[in-house]
Design a protein around this motif. Structure first.
Motif: not given
Length: 385
Positions: A239-261
């Motif tokens: 078996x093999x697998x691949x996963x991913x995640x992504x989200x964005x937040x805005x803090x005090x007018x500054x955008x922060x992007x979170x991601x992972x694999x």
């Protein structure tokens, strides 16, 4: 950071919450069924911890506990109904901590003694048909889900870094959370899973986003996905697998992007199982390996886990090594956590497993200039139905 760690450990119910258990059919008739399943475990553990502070001063302590292991004790209830070409299912599961005997001697008398944590980690319904499956409700996330499900220490103990408060913590030991993978925290979600096609199966989900702070803004949900491949061959499987995640937040007018694999593979043949997995994230899971704790993308985390096991009749022997590195690209604040372990599992009877395990955990954290060496021996039993 230490305050965040304590908050995550105490309020987030840290545990890998997966178990392969049998279930008892309570009722089944005309496509309508109701069943229950459960898990209870307890371990005696003895930890020997040596720490070094910023001044190079070393301290050590030994601590014995009787507590549960990586999986919390739990009970689950399942309902299903076959309606022509469509199947409707529901699951609810409740997770209970037994680690409440004496965790805080500085508390008031009213706060001492039993106070078992009861946590609902799964409460969802699924609709299944030829076109696939849709899940609505609360369940574990998709990102790094397969990494933790394929951990050979799932029914065991794992790492208990004192840096994370795990030796005397009120929740679980950690398996390889923060020493190889992040914890796919239960989330409110709508997730679609495809039918299997030539061994491949994909899942995509819209998750309730995790907030950077109480006043952060998230315009879109958190996206998670998982691709699985399964195949069999003579006397073995792959078996093999691949996963991913992504989200964005805005803090005090500054955008922060979170991601992972996340990724991994497992092969089994002639009683031998070999597993290799890893992950890489930005701004996600950087505190104690909890993937619901998010922050700026300048915090990068990488982890890997290598395991081998051999099963002979009712005996299973495991070797494991995992490591996670956290780096802040805007500063010199870095951390490294690793765990090396040996474990023996004996299936005494179906549903009754004895476990003997040794783990050596190391932590080196530059923002608090802490070094830790932790040797933990644990012996326990796991009962499932």
């Amino acid at each position: 950071m230490n305050q965040l760690m304590k908050f995550g450990l105490l309020s987030a119910t840290i545990a890998s919450s997966f178990s392969a258990v049998a279930k008892i059919e309570v009722y089944e008739n005309d496509g309508l069924s109701f069943s229950a399943d459960g898990l209870v475990n307890a371990f005696y553990s003895n930890s020997s911890i040596e720490t070094t502070d910023a001044a190079g001063v070393g301290t050590d302590r030994d601590q014995s506990r009787v507590r549960m292991g990586f999986l919390p004790n739990n009970v689950g209830f399942n309902f299903s109904n076959q309606l022509s070409d469509m199947k409707i299912e529901m699951r609810s599961s409740f997770w209970v901590s037994i680690n409440d005997t004496d965790n805080n001697r500085d508390a008031s008398p009213a706060d001492l003694g039993t106070g078992s944590l009861i946590d609902v980690r799964q409460f969802y319904a699924t609709v299944k048909a030829d076109w696939g499956e849709v899940l609505i409700g609360k369940d574990f996330g998709l990102f790094n889900r397969a990494n933790i499900l394929n951990d050979e220490l799932l029914l065991g103990f794992g790492q208990t870094s004192d840096f994370f408060g795990l030796v005397d913590g009120g929740n679980v030991s950690f398996g390889n959370i923060s020493t190889g993978y992040t914890y796919p925290f239960p989330k409110a979600q709508v997730t679609y899973r495809s039918p299997e096609f030539n061994g491949f199966k994909i899942a995509v989900g819209l998750m309730d986003p995790n907030k950077v702070s109480s006043d952060s803004s998230e315009d879109l949900p958190r996206f998670e996905a998982e691709l699985m491949y399964n195949s069999t061959f003579d006397n073995g499987s792959f078996k093999a697998w691949l996963s991913g995640v992504s989200q964005s937040s805005e803090v005090d007018g500054v955008e922060q992007d979170q991601s992972g694999v996340g990724y991994g593979a497992n092969v089994k043949f002639a009683g031998i199982a070999l597993t290799a997995s890893g992950y890489s994230t930005k701004g996600l899971g950087h505190v104690a390996g909890l993937d619901q704790i998010v922050g700026p993308e300048v915090i990068e985390t990488d982890g890997m886990l290598l395991q081998a096991s051999y099963t002979l009749a009712d005996h299973r022997f495991v070797m494991t090594y995992g490591r996670t590195e956290v780096e802040n690209t805007n500063s010199d604040l870095d951390a490294e956590h690793e765990n090396t372990g040996l474990a023996y599992f004996n299936t005494i009877r179906p549903g009754l497993t004895a476990v003997l395990e040794y783990n050596h955990t190391e932590a080196n954290v530059t923002d608090s200039l802490v070094g830790e060496d932790n040797d933990t021996i644990s012996i326990g039993a796991v009962v499932t139905f």
